[in-house]
Design a protein around this motif. Structure first.
Motif, mmCIF file in Angstrom:
data_model
loop_
_atom_site.group_PDB
_atom_site.id
_atom_site.type_symbol
_atom_site.label_atom_id
_atom_site.label_comp_id
_atom_site.label_asym_id
_atom_site.label_seq_id
_atom_site.Cartn_x
_atom_site.Cartn_y
_atom_site.Cartn_z
ATOM 1 N N ILE A 131 13.790 -2.739 -2.113
ATOM 2 C CA ILE A 131 14.318 -1.866 -3.160
ATOM 3 C C ILE A 131 13.189 -1.338 -4.037
ATOM 4 O O ILE A 131 13.186 -0.163 -4.432
ATOM 5 C CB ILE A 131 15.370 -2.608 -4.016
ATOM 6 N N GLN A 132 12.202 -2.176 -4.306
ATOM 7 C CA GLN A 132 11.051 -1.721 -5.099
ATOM 8 C C GLN A 132 10.309 -0.591 -4.385
ATOM 9 O O GLN A 132 9.928 0.413 -5.008
ATOM 10 C CB GLN A 132 10.096 -2.887 -5.372
ATOM 11 N N GLU A 133 10.108 -0.738 -3.065
ATOM 12 C CA GLU A 133 9.436 0.322 -2.304
ATOM 13 C C GLU A 133 10.261 1.598 -2.306
ATOM 14 O O GLU A 133 9.722 2.702 -2.448
ATOM 15 C CB GLU A 133 9.169 -0.131 -0.863
ATOM 16 N N VAL A 134 11.579 1.460 -2.156
ATOM 17 C CA VAL A 134 12.459 2.637 -2.197
ATOM 18 C C VAL A 134 12.333 3.341 -3.551
ATOM 19 O O VAL A 134 12.261 4.579 -3.617
ATOM 20 C CB VAL A 134 13.923 2.234 -1.922
ATOM 21 N N GLN A 135 12.292 2.577 -4.620
ATOM 22 C CA GLN A 135 12.148 3.166 -5.959
ATOM 23 C C GLN A 135 10.829 3.922 -6.084
ATOM 24 O O GLN A 135 10.787 5.022 -6.643
ATOM 25 C CB GLN A 135 12.254 2.070 -7.021
ATOM 26 N N TRP A 136 9.746 3.342 -5.568
ATOM 27 C CA TRP A 136 8.455 4.032 -5.596
ATOM 28 C C TRP A 136 8.531 5.355 -4.848
ATOM 29 O O TRP A 136 8.019 6.380 -5.310
ATOM 30 C CB TRP A 136 7.370 3.161 -4.960
ATOM 31 N N LEU A 137 9.178 5.328 -3.675
ATOM 32 C CA LEU A 137 9.271 6.538 -2.852
ATOM 33 C C LEU A 137 10.085 7.621 -3.544
ATOM 34 O O LEU A 137 9.722 8.806 -3.520
ATOM 35 C CB LEU A 137 9.876 6.189 -1.485
ATOM 36 N N ARG A 180 11.322 -11.005 11.437
ATOM 37 C CA ARG A 180 10.971 -11.395 10.069
ATOM 38 C C ARG A 180 11.475 -10.314 9.124
ATOM 39 O O ARG A 180 10.971 -9.197 9.114
ATOM 40 C CB ARG A 180 9.457 -11.526 9.887
ATOM 41 N N SER A 181 12.483 -10.664 8.339
ATOM 42 C CA SER A 181 13.053 -9.708 7.384
ATOM 43 C C SER A 181 12.284 -9.751 6.069
ATOM 44 O O SER A 181 11.865 -10.822 5.616
ATOM 45 C CB SER A 181 14.525 -10.041 7.108
ATOM 46 N N ARG A 182 12.126 -8.594 5.466
ATOM 47 C CA ARG A 182 11.549 -8.535 4.119
ATOM 48 C C ARG A 182 12.629 -8.885 3.095
ATOM 49 O O ARG A 182 13.818 -8.633 3.320
ATOM 50 C CB ARG A 182 11.028 -7.138 3.823
ATOM 51 N N ARG A 183 12.214 -9.431 1.976
ATOM 52 C CA ARG A 183 13.147 -9.726 0.903
ATOM 53 C C ARG A 183 13.694 -8.425 0.335
ATOM 54 O O ARG A 183 12.984 -7.439 0.199
ATOM 55 C CB ARG A 183 12.460 -10.547 -0.191
ATOM 56 N N ILE A 184 14.976 -8.448 0.006
ATOM 57 C CA ILE A 184 15.653 -7.231 -0.413
ATOM 58 C C ILE A 184 15.018 -6.637 -1.674
ATOM 59 O O ILE A 184 14.935 -5.416 -1.834
ATOM 60 C CB ILE A 184 17.169 -7.502 -0.610
ATOM 61 N N GLY A 185 14.517 -7.507 -2.572
ATOM 62 C CA GLY A 185 13.879 -7.014 -3.789
ATOM 63 C C GLY A 185 12.636 -6.188 -3.499
ATOM 64 O O GLY A 185 12.400 -5.157 -4.151
ATOM 65 N N ASP A 213 3.324 13.073 6.168
ATOM 66 C CA ASP A 213 3.326 14.524 6.391
ATOM 67 C C ASP A 213 4.550 15.152 5.745
ATOM 68 O O ASP A 213 4.514 16.294 5.299
ATOM 69 C CB ASP A 213 3.323 14.832 7.895
ATOM 70 N N ASN A 214 5.642 14.404 5.713
ATOM 71 C CA ASN A 214 6.903 14.899 5.150
ATOM 72 C C ASN A 214 7.069 14.339 3.740
ATOM 73 O O ASN A 214 7.141 13.127 3.542
ATOM 74 C CB ASN A 214 8.068 14.455 6.046
ATOM 75 N N LYS A 215 7.133 15.220 2.755
ATOM 76 C CA LYS A 215 7.220 14.781 1.360
ATOM 77 C C LYS A 215 8.587 14.233 0.987
ATOM 78 O O LYS A 215 8.716 13.488 0.019
ATOM 79 C CB LYS A 215 6.894 15.954 0.420
ATOM 80 N N TYR A 216 9.605 14.604 1.752
ATOM 81 C CA TYR A 216 10.971 14.369 1.298
ATOM 82 C C TYR A 216 11.721 13.293 2.077
ATOM 83 O O TYR A 216 12.805 12.891 1.690
ATOM 84 C CB TYR A 216 11.756 15.687 1.330
ATOM 85 N N THR A 217 11.160 12.847 3.196
ATOM 86 C CA THR A 217 11.763 11.734 3.930
ATOM 87 C C THR A 217 10.701 10.662 4.146
ATOM 88 O O THR A 217 9.518 10.980 4.288
ATOM 89 C CB THR A 217 12.323 12.171 5.300
ATOM 90 N N ALA A 218 11.123 9.400 4.160
ATOM 91 C CA ALA A 218 10.150 8.316 4.305
ATOM 92 C C ALA A 218 10.754 7.153 5.075
ATOM 93 O O ALA A 218 11.930 6.821 4.912
ATOM 94 C CB ALA A 218 9.686 7.833 2.931
ATOM 95 N N TYR A 219 9.926 6.546 5.916
ATOM 96 C CA TYR A 219 10.303 5.318 6.604
ATOM 97 C C TYR A 219 10.066 4.119 5.684
ATOM 98 O O TYR A 219 9.071 4.075 4.950
ATOM 99 C CB TYR A 219 9.472 5.119 7.869
ATOM 100 N N VAL A 220 10.989 3.165 5.752
ATOM 101 C CA VAL A 220 10.813 1.897 5.050
ATOM 102 C C VAL A 220 11.083 0.780 6.049
ATOM 103 O O VAL A 220 12.205 0.645 6.550
ATOM 104 C CB VAL A 220 11.768 1.769 3.841
ATOM 105 N N THR A 221 10.058 0.002 6.354
ATOM 106 C CA THR A 221 10.220 -1.122 7.271
ATOM 107 C C THR A 221 10.979 -2.237 6.565
ATOM 108 O O THR A 221 10.560 -2.696 5.499
ATOM 109 C CB THR A 221 8.847 -1.637 7.745
ATOM 110 N N TYR A 224 0.832 -1.196 0.000
ATOM 111 C CA TYR A 224 0.000 0.000 0.000
ATOM 112 C C TYR A 224 0.874 1.256 0.000
ATOM 113 O O TYR A 224 1.968 1.262 0.578
ATOM 114 C CB TYR A 224 -0.919 0.031 1.218
ATOM 115 N N PRO A 225 0.397 2.325 -0.629
ATOM 116 C CA PRO A 225 1.160 3.583 -0.582
ATOM 117 C C PRO A 225 1.149 4.167 0.820
ATOM 118 O O PRO A 225 0.275 3.841 1.630
ATOM 119 C CB PRO A 225 0.373 4.497 -1.552
ATOM 120 N N THR A 226 2.135 4.983 1.128
ATOM 121 C CA THR A 226 2.152 5.667 2.421
ATOM 122 C C THR A 226 1.618 7.080 2.258
ATOM 123 O O THR A 226 1.806 7.715 1.220
ATOM 124 C CB THR A 226 3.580 5.746 2.999
ATOM 125 N N VAL A 227 0.933 7.550 3.274
ATOM 126 C CA VAL A 227 0.481 8.941 3.315
ATOM 127 C C VAL A 227 1.334 9.635 4.363
ATOM 128 O O VAL A 227 1.209 9.374 5.552
ATOM 129 C CB VAL A 227 -1.016 9.041 3.666
#
Length: 441
Positions: free
Chosen positions: A182-188, A174-179, A144-152, A139-142
């Motif tokens: 990276i995909q979430e980081v690219q979206w952000l 429980r670790s998320r798969r690196i792929g 308050d800060n447009k320029y910094t984002a948390y990635v679990t 899901y997308p994140t909503v």
């Protein structure tokens, strides 16, 4: 248009979970509001690390109950760590609640919301880890800060600290798969994010359960995503901070010179009682390594004052560490027994008034250290990511996580700029930017 309001208590993980729930609700056709009184859905995302957040949650729920006077169809839900630990108890204390769900099934929010809208109590507190919980990350994140984002990047914790409820409320690591990460980081990045903040209950343990990737390798992978200009990470356990990670921090240009490394106590006796798995000497050796490879690093920590069995001499060991390390920031609290933890039934050594004095003294010592460190910035230039405008000034954070205020133009939002520090305050810095340099940005 239906509206939603989310009140969040607790850590960055809770904040990120709330941002994901906001994304879910927007996908369902709801819009966020800052006024809970006009909300059709109110969610309280809870923390259970200390007793005070528990009390704040119940107080907030008592206030939010009033929304049903204006809108009887409004839905009130409680989720997060307190819901995971004591969801049924909360429901008894606040029977007007419509939804209660835990930390591992947040991605079930759409189904739970539909059930609550039909007039049913939507209660789901899973004892086992939901194997589909990573659906939450789609899901997308909503934000308050447009320029910094948390990635679990990792959820849960395998440590057994005797004071801590997190392994109970968040489960095993429980670790998320690196792929996926990276995909979430690219979206952000495509959404305008410049700074990626990797988070987890024990972020530096990332990959141990997968067996084929290490945390330092994740740092390199995130840094290789085009558009990532800064990287931070929180929170790591001292035992899992290894030399490879420290070298990666020094080697990767985007990794900021700031680290939160909780010590909790300075006394070896108390560290052993807490089952932290290291001594004061071993912790300080990690600090020494960090300062060797990253000389300008800014350090912060967590400290518990008054753990059962702690004497004044033990407390002084904590003071010694604070003075030796010279943290830029500490988060210090009086010990708060958490039901279900091994330490919950241990007898307290000192009375509350004494512990309050110890805590106050420690905070005052740290205030002087922090101000002294801030004064060293005067006359220097620091790189600032401009995040917002406030009271006529632009505001951002330095690479060492210092809050910086300065005058500038609106088109600097989201930019990295060099600010010359002209004034140091206890909790922030003030500065100016060269007008000629402004024209080049």
């Amino acid at each position: 248009m239906k509206k939603f309001y989310i009140r969040t208590f607790g850590c960055q993980m809770n904040i990120n979970d709330s941002q994901k729930m906001s994304g879910m609700l927007k996908t369902l056709g709801y819009e966020p509001t800052n006024n809970w009184e006009e909300a059709d859905v109110i969610l309280v995302n809870t923390c259970s690390v200390r007793e005070k957040p528990d009390q704040k949650v119940l107080s907030a729920l008592g206030e939010f109950k009033k929304v049903k006077n204006k809108n009887p169809d409004a839905i009130i839900g409680v989720c997060g760590c307190l819901a995971q630990r004591a969801g049924y108890e909360i429901l008894q204390k606040a029977p007007y609640i419509d939804m209660v769900f835990g930390t591992t099934n947040i991605h079930h929010l759409p189904q739970l919301l539909e059930e609550a809208k039909q007039g049913n109590k939507a209660v789901e507190i899973l004892e086992e880890i939901d194997e589909n919980e990573n659906q939450l990350d789609s899901y997308p994140t909503v934000r308050d800060n447009k320029y910094t984002a948390y990635v679990t990047v990792i959820r849960g914790c395998d440590k057994k600290c005797t004071y801590c409820i997190v392994p109970t409320t968040r489960g095993k690591e429980r670790s998320r798969r690196i792929g996926e990460i990276i995909q979430e980081v690219q979206w952000l990045v495509e959404d305008g994010v410049k700074e990626i903040h990797l988070i987890g209950q024990n972020v530096t343990a990332y990959g141990k359960d997968l067996g084929d990737v290490k945390f330092y390798e994740l740092l390199y992978a995130v840094a290789n995503v085009d558009g990532v200009e800064r990287i931070r990470f929180t929170t790591g356990h001292p035992r899992d901070l290894d030399i490879n990670t420290i070298k990666a921090m020094a080697d990767i240009p985007q990794v900021c010179e700031a680290l939160h490394l909780p010590i909790q106590a300075g006394s070896d006796k108390i560290l052993k009682a807490m089952d932290r798995g290291y001594t004061q000497k071993e912790y300080l050796e990690k600090i020494e390594l960090l300062k060797k490879y990253i000389p300008d690093i800014a350090l912060s920590t967590d400290i518990i004052v008054g753990f059962p069995g702690e004497t004044y001499e033990d407390y002084l060991e904590t003071v010694k560490v604070v003075k030796e390390v010279k943290y830029d920031q500490i988060f210090a609290f009086k010990y708060s027994p958490r039901p279900g933890t091994p330490a919950a039934d241990l007898k307290m050594t000192e009375d509350p008034k004494t512990l309050s004095k110890w805590l106050t003294d420690l905070i005052n010592i740290q205030k002087n250290i922090a101000f002294e460190k801030n004064l060293a910035y005067e006359g220097k230039k620091v790189e600032v990511l401009v995040e917002e405008e406030k009271d006529g000034k632009l505001v951002g954070r330095s690479r060492t996580n210092k809050l910086v205020y300065f005058e500038g133009k609106h088109n600097l939002l989201g930019k990295l700029v060099d600010v010359k520090i002209t004034k140091a305050n206890r909790f922030s810095l003030e500065g100016t930017i060269n007008e000629k340099e402004l024209q080049l940005i």
